[in-house]
Design an enzyme around this catalytic site. Structure first.
Site, short mmCIF file in Angstrom:
data_model
loop_
_atom_site.label_atom_id
_atom_site.label_comp_id
_atom_site.label_asym_id
_atom_site.label_seq_id
_atom_site.Cartn_x
_atom_site.Cartn_y
_atom_site.Cartn_z
CB ILE A 137 41.11 59.56 36.37
CG1 ILE A 137 39.96 59.60 35.06
CG2 ILE A 137 40.21 59.95 37.50
CD1 ILE A 137 39.18 58.15 35.11
CG ASP A 138 46.94 58.82 35.45
OD1 ASP A 138 47.06 60.21 35.85
OD2 ASP A 138 47.61 58.20 36.36
NE ARG A 139 47.31 58.08 26.99
CZ ARG A 139 47.75 56.97 26.78
NH1 ARG A 139 47.13 56.25 25.73
NH2 ARG A 139 49.03 56.36 26.57
#
Length: 304
Positions: A137-139
């Site tokens: 998942i994105d940062r």
């Protein structure tokens, strides 16, 4: 340091009689050819407690046992970092990733990543493992990340993921009031012009499909549940921008950053079949503080 081995076992039934153990493992339980070759070379397959060749044929009642490879040289440096563990056994680790943490080390973020935290957690327990996240998942997306603890668990969940047997749910807050109670965004995604990061709706891009359901409407925002039928980079973010309701806090996609400085998206649930037992597993992650604070603000705005 010695990592305790994971032992996978199966008692052969009537339909398995006369079948090669290779065929049972490959076709019934979806062991990969790569893993089977490793097991064969390591003599890690037994029947009724004795070593057997994969080409041997079984009979009803046989106990087929596979010792999964316990020790592997970690390729990521372990670090002593906080780790919010949601579930762990000998096959899997599920964590609630915080906002701002990258999943896997890269040139820009070589340390302080989830991978560094997980390897450090295992090293402190005397375990040698590779870092094998099933998904990323994105940062600045918080929530559930599932990590396989051995090659078998990884390939089993990868097999489920490829066939749509893993169910992921996200929760997010978007800008504006969404009129439809539920719907599906079925728009392909490609790179935005002059960007290596941002995506946009692109008829010539990669197919992407996001289902959404309205959970609550506020005067200037909507609380949504998202179910992904594909897993493209920035899929929810690009789809929300595309249908005129960017995620709150998502400055890259035009979201309002007044009350939140990161996109308001949380990986809240991950459901799958356990790679060893076949039993359903549901992992849920609670909201982080910034989204709980956003909820309070939106509720206060309604009652003000």
């Amino acid at each position: 340091m010695n990592t305790p081995p994971a032992l996978w076992e199966y008692r052969l039934g009537p339909d398995d009689s006369g079948q090669k153990y290779l065929s049972i493992l490959l076709h019934k339980f979806h062991f990969s050819i790569k893993l089977l070759n490793r097991l064969k070379k390591g003599e890690r397959v037994w029947v009724n407690g004795k070593f057997t060749y994969l080409t041997s044929r079984g009979k009803e009642g046989d106990l087929l046992s596979v010792e999964l490879f316990p020790d592997e040289e970690a390729t990521i440096k372990g670090e002593d970092l906080p780790l919010d563990i949601l579930f762990e056994d000998e096959y899997l680790l599920a964590v609630n990733k915080p906002v701002g943490q990258v999943v896997h080390p890269n040139n820009r973020y070589p340390t302080q990543t989830l991978g560094n935290a997980v390897i450090g957690h295992w090293e402190r327990r005397g375990e040698n493992r590779l870092f094998r996240p099933i998904h990323r998942i994105d940062r600045n997306t918080s929530g559930v990340v599932v990590i396989a603890k051995n090659q078998f668990a990884h390939q089993q969940l990868a097999w489920q993921l490829e066939r749509g047997h893993i169910h992921k749910r996200y929760h997010g807050f978007v800008q504006g009031v969404v009129a439809e109670n539920e719907g599906t965004i079925d728009d392909s995604i490609g790179f935005a012009p002059n960007s290596f990061i941002k995506r946009q709706i692109d008829p010539n891009g990669i197919s992407a499909r996001t289902c959404f359901r309205v959970l609550h409407r506020y005067p200037t925002a909507t609380f949504l549940e998202f179910i992904l039928e594909t897993g493209r980079t920035h899929q929810i973010r690009a789809h929300c921008e595309g249908f005129g309701h960017p995620l709150l806090g998502d400055d890259l996609y035009g979201g309002d950053t007044t009350f939140l400085t990161r996109h308001a998206l949380h990986s809240s649930m991950y459901a799958f079949l356990h790679p060893a037992t076949g039993l359903p597993i549901i992992i849920r992650a609670p909201f982080p503080k910034d989204l709980r604070d956003l909820l309070i603000h939106l509720k206060d705005f309604v009652t003000a």
